[in-house]
Design a protein around this motif. Structure first.
Motif, mmCIF file in Angstrom:
data_model
loop_
_atom_site.group_PDB
_atom_site.id
_atom_site.type_symbol
_atom_site.label_atom_id
_atom_site.label_comp_id
_atom_site.label_asym_id
_atom_site.label_seq_id
_atom_site.Cartn_x
_atom_site.Cartn_y
_atom_site.Cartn_z
ATOM 1 N N ILE A 148 0.856 -1.187 0.000
ATOM 2 C CA ILE A 148 0.000 0.000 0.000
ATOM 3 C C ILE A 148 0.892 1.237 0.000
ATOM 4 O O ILE A 148 1.959 1.237 0.635
ATOM 5 C CB ILE A 148 -0.936 -0.005 1.233
ATOM 6 N N THR A 149 0.469 2.270 -0.713
ATOM 7 C CA THR A 149 1.196 3.544 -0.630
ATOM 8 C C THR A 149 0.725 4.304 0.600
ATOM 9 O O THR A 149 -0.462 4.318 0.924
ATOM 10 C CB THR A 149 0.992 4.409 -1.894
ATOM 11 N N VAL A 150 1.691 4.909 1.315
ATOM 12 C CA VAL A 150 1.411 5.578 2.586
ATOM 13 C C VAL A 150 2.047 6.973 2.566
ATOM 14 O O VAL A 150 3.169 7.136 2.076
ATOM 15 C CB VAL A 150 1.970 4.746 3.766
ATOM 16 N N ALA A 151 1.315 7.958 3.091
ATOM 17 C CA ALA A 151 1.842 9.329 3.192
ATOM 18 C C ALA A 151 2.614 9.468 4.502
ATOM 19 O O ALA A 151 2.161 8.983 5.536
ATOM 20 C CB ALA A 151 0.692 10.329 3.139
ATOM 21 N N PRO A 152 3.779 10.120 4.479
ATOM 22 C CA PRO A 152 4.639 10.116 5.665
ATOM 23 C C PRO A 152 4.352 11.207 6.696
ATOM 24 O O PRO A 152 4.929 11.167 7.789
ATOM 25 C CB PRO A 152 6.029 10.347 5.063
ATOM 26 N N TYR A 153 3.481 12.175 6.376
ATOM 27 C CA TYR A 153 3.396 13.397 7.203
ATOM 28 C C TYR A 153 3.154 13.126 8.683
ATOM 29 O O TYR A 153 3.649 13.828 9.547
ATOM 30 C CB TYR A 153 2.302 14.311 6.630
ATOM 31 N N MET A 154 2.394 12.086 9.024
ATOM 32 C CA MET A 154 2.069 11.827 10.433
ATOM 33 C C MET A 154 3.124 10.985 11.164
ATOM 34 O O MET A 154 2.959 10.678 12.349
ATOM 35 C CB MET A 154 0.670 11.223 10.552
ATOM 36 N N GLY A 155 4.186 10.592 10.465
ATOM 37 C CA GLY A 155 5.336 9.983 11.149
ATOM 38 C C GLY A 155 5.199 8.503 11.483
ATOM 39 O O GLY A 155 4.279 7.808 11.034
ATOM 40 N N LYS A 156 6.170 8.052 12.277
ATOM 41 C CA LYS A 156 6.386 6.627 12.524
ATOM 42 C C LYS A 156 5.145 5.834 12.936
ATOM 43 O O LYS A 156 4.843 4.789 12.360
ATOM 44 C CB LYS A 156 7.455 6.482 13.611
ATOM 45 N N ASP A 157 4.409 6.312 13.935
ATOM 46 C CA ASP A 157 3.303 5.485 14.429
ATOM 47 C C ASP A 157 2.150 5.403 13.431
ATOM 48 O O ASP A 157 1.256 4.568 13.575
ATOM 49 C CB ASP A 157 2.826 5.918 15.823
ATOM 50 N N SER A 158 2.167 6.250 12.405
ATOM 51 C CA SER A 158 1.137 6.144 11.359
ATOM 52 C C SER A 158 1.542 5.125 10.291
ATOM 53 O O SER A 158 0.706 4.656 9.526
ATOM 54 C CB SER A 158 0.876 7.506 10.712
ATOM 55 N N VAL A 159 2.810 4.772 10.239
ATOM 56 C CA VAL A 159 3.320 3.851 9.218
ATOM 57 C C VAL A 159 3.495 2.433 9.783
ATOM 58 O O VAL A 159 3.233 1.438 9.107
ATOM 59 C CB VAL A 159 4.662 4.378 8.639
ATOM 60 N N GLU A 160 3.919 2.362 11.046
ATOM 61 C CA GLU A 160 4.246 1.062 11.651
ATOM 62 C C GLU A 160 3.160 -0.012 11.548
ATOM 63 O O GLU A 160 3.485 -1.173 11.308
ATOM 64 C CB GLU A 160 4.628 1.255 13.117
ATOM 65 N N PRO A 161 1.883 0.321 11.742
ATOM 66 C CA PRO A 161 0.882 -0.748 11.677
ATOM 67 C C PRO A 161 0.877 -1.489 10.341
ATOM 68 O O PRO A 161 0.549 -2.659 10.284
ATOM 69 C CB PRO A 161 -0.455 -0.007 11.883
ATOM 70 N N PHE A 162 1.277 -0.810 9.277
ATOM 71 C CA PHE A 162 1.333 -1.463 7.965
ATOM 72 C C PHE A 162 2.529 -2.410 7.863
ATOM 73 O O PHE A 162 2.557 -3.286 7.011
ATOM 74 C CB PHE A 162 1.450 -0.415 6.850
ATOM 75 N N LEU A 163 3.544 -2.186 8.727
ATOM 76 C CA LEU A 163 4.774 -2.981 8.665
ATOM 77 C C LEU A 163 4.670 -4.277 9.452
ATOM 78 O O LEU A 163 5.566 -5.110 9.420
ATOM 79 C CB LEU A 163 5.959 -2.154 9.184
ATOM 80 N N ALA A 164 3.561 -4.445 10.176
ATOM 81 C CA ALA A 164 3.418 -5.604 11.059
ATOM 82 C C ALA A 164 2.978 -6.866 10.319
ATOM 83 O O ALA A 164 2.875 -7.929 10.920
ATOM 84 C CB ALA A 164 2.425 -5.271 12.167
ATOM 85 N N PHE A 165 2.722 -6.762 9.022
ATOM 86 C CA PHE A 165 2.217 -7.922 8.266
ATOM 87 C C PHE A 165 3.349 -8.571 7.476
ATOM 88 O O PHE A 165 4.059 -7.893 6.735
ATOM 89 C CB PHE A 165 1.116 -7.468 7.288
ATOM 90 N N GLU A 166 3.477 -9.875 7.603
ATOM 91 C CA GLU A 166 4.564 -10.584 6.929
ATOM 92 C C GLU A 166 4.409 -10.545 5.406
ATOM 93 O O GLU A 166 3.305 -10.732 4.877
ATOM 94 C CB GLU A 166 4.578 -12.054 7.407
ATOM 95 N N ASP A 167 5.537 -10.332 4.726
ATOM 96 C CA ASP A 167 5.567 -10.282 3.259
ATOM 97 C C ASP A 167 4.613 -9.252 2.649
ATOM 98 O O ASP A 167 4.172 -9.389 1.501
ATOM 99 C CB ASP A 167 5.313 -11.662 2.640
ATOM 100 N N LYS A 168 4.259 -8.238 3.460
ATOM 101 C CA LYS A 168 3.492 -7.109 2.931
ATOM 102 C C LYS A 168 4.407 -5.891 2.971
ATOM 103 O O LYS A 168 5.338 -5.833 3.786
ATOM 104 C CB LYS A 168 2.245 -6.857 3.781
#
Lengths: 271, 271
Positions: free
Chosen positions: B117-137
């Motif tokens: 998924i494409t994600v906008a960075p403006y809100m920083g780390k805790d807005s991006v991390e939940p997307f990183l918790a999925f394996e091979d995603k």
């Protein structure tokens, strides 16, 4: 909805409360889970219970998208159910290249008739402008958000010494005025509120982060209120999930009323 | 999907083409308008026609959301139709506080089984991390986009003299590595490509802006290709709307094949 309509409603209700409809299916009381559309049923009862104490409703779109097409239907029914005098906010945090932002604008402003949408600023002017082309519709631009990640980029000092979020505020004011644009400023950022009010004396600020996230209503109101109120303070979880039982709606009403009463005092003192 | 699977598919196809499924109902040939789901019918034929020449598909979610619940169904059917070996990108540009980003992640990674998924960075780390918790995603973070508004904030110099997008790249590398994170770098930003490749030697870059937006495939490839390819170059409109007649699919195939052949040459030269 225009600015004077919003202010009139605020005066009439003596409230600048926005109820965040972040409706989490797992937190909906069990007696509603048996209905055909538990999310809409929950929202309906929350709206009925809180309508006397607030002026705005803000569904966070993620809570609906998480259920695909069915969630989208619950959202559509919810927005249709909210009475016209309430200011409605699609908390979607969208933003894409021009022609694509235009499609998001049509989805939320035409198909669903929201009054406003939250937009992320990272992609700049042409990602925001398509939302500004609709009469009496609003862009609520992310400036300084309530989460800890706000310090990763938003507060970074630029070469001019200004933090990034101030530059976002300054630049975006050239795109539209206080009659079409509001800004998201987290309640957890109280030390910045005075400076932000200087930069945006006449704008409405949408303030999340009171309650569950730890922001202080009195402090935000003392610094943030202007002569047309200028604040919409959002509360989601503390109202929606005030009780997990069959009395959820009356407990939500009690919580909303408590906030409304504090707001009436603040309006008398600072507005 | 992991990085080696993706690279293997690129080698096999001799292509790093991503077909952007920005399916605009108004541009779908008239003979398809009579079907029960013109958007899905169009996508299906585009996928069948281009599958030999590309390795990835990228629906831009706005084009589906613009049709509410029905659009969401077309999207779901489209993602289910795409064969498993293709890397799929939900071009959604989402990003919200942690618990909310987690819901978006479930919507796109679990309910719809996108690879990224494409994600906008403006809100920083805790807005991006939940997307990183999925394996091979994967998270594909906006860094330097292809539109003119990219110069409003992304290229602003920080106090450190670095432009903002470089800081976004630097900071976000602490959140995840080249096996879970890619970056959006617009093809129109060729003068920055060399510097970006230095900062991200091993990462895949998703490159929009070739074709309709004016980016140059040869230049992007010469500077951007690394030893595992490291590029996904997107083309949407020039493939999807190569013809507005009944031959739209064969014309789309011809356009995709043309790009694939150029890419095969680039891979031989620079990868």
């Amino acid at each position: 909805m225009n600015k004077s309509d919003l202010f009139r409603h605020i005066q009439q209700k003596q409230s600048y409360l926005c109820v965040g409809l972040d409706t989490d299916i797992q937190k909906i009381p069990s007696h509603l889970q048996r209905t055909s559309d538990p999310i809409f049923e929950f929202n309906k009862q929350i709206i009925d219970a809180t309508a006397d104490y607030c002026v705005a409703y803000k569904p966070n779109i993620a809570f609906y998208e998480a259920h695909g097409a069915k969630g989208w239907e619950s959202l559509q029914k919810t927005i249709e159910y909210i009475p016209k005098e309430f200011f409605t906010i699609a908390d979607a945090k969208r933003g894409d290249i021009g022609n694509t932002s235009g499609l998001y604008a049509r989805a939320f402003f035409e198909q669903m008739n929201f009054d406003s949408i939250t937009v992320a600023p990272y992609m700049g002017k042409d990602s925001v402008e398509p939302f500004l082309a609709f009469e009496d519709k609003w862009v609520i631009l992310l400036a300084l958000t309530s989460n800890t990640g706000s310090h990763d980029f938003q507060t970074l000092p630029l070469k001019s010494s200004q933090p990034l979020f101030e530059q976002v505020i300054e630049t975006s004011q050239k795109w539209a005025g206080a009659d079409k644009m509001m800004y998201v400023i987290g309640a957890t950022q109280a030390e910045q509120f005075g400076r932000i009010r200087q930069l945006l004396p006449g704008h409405f600020l949408l303030v999340p982060g009171v309650g569950a996230q730890g922001g202080d209503l009195e402090e935000v109101s003392r610094i943030g209120l202007n002569k047309e109120c200028g604040l919409l303070v959002n509360s989601s979880r503390s109202i929606l999930y005030a009780s997990s039982g069959e009395d959820f709606a009356s407990q939500a009403a009690a919580e909303a009323q408590k906030l409304q009463q504090q707001m009436a005092t603040m309006l008398a003192k600072y507005c």
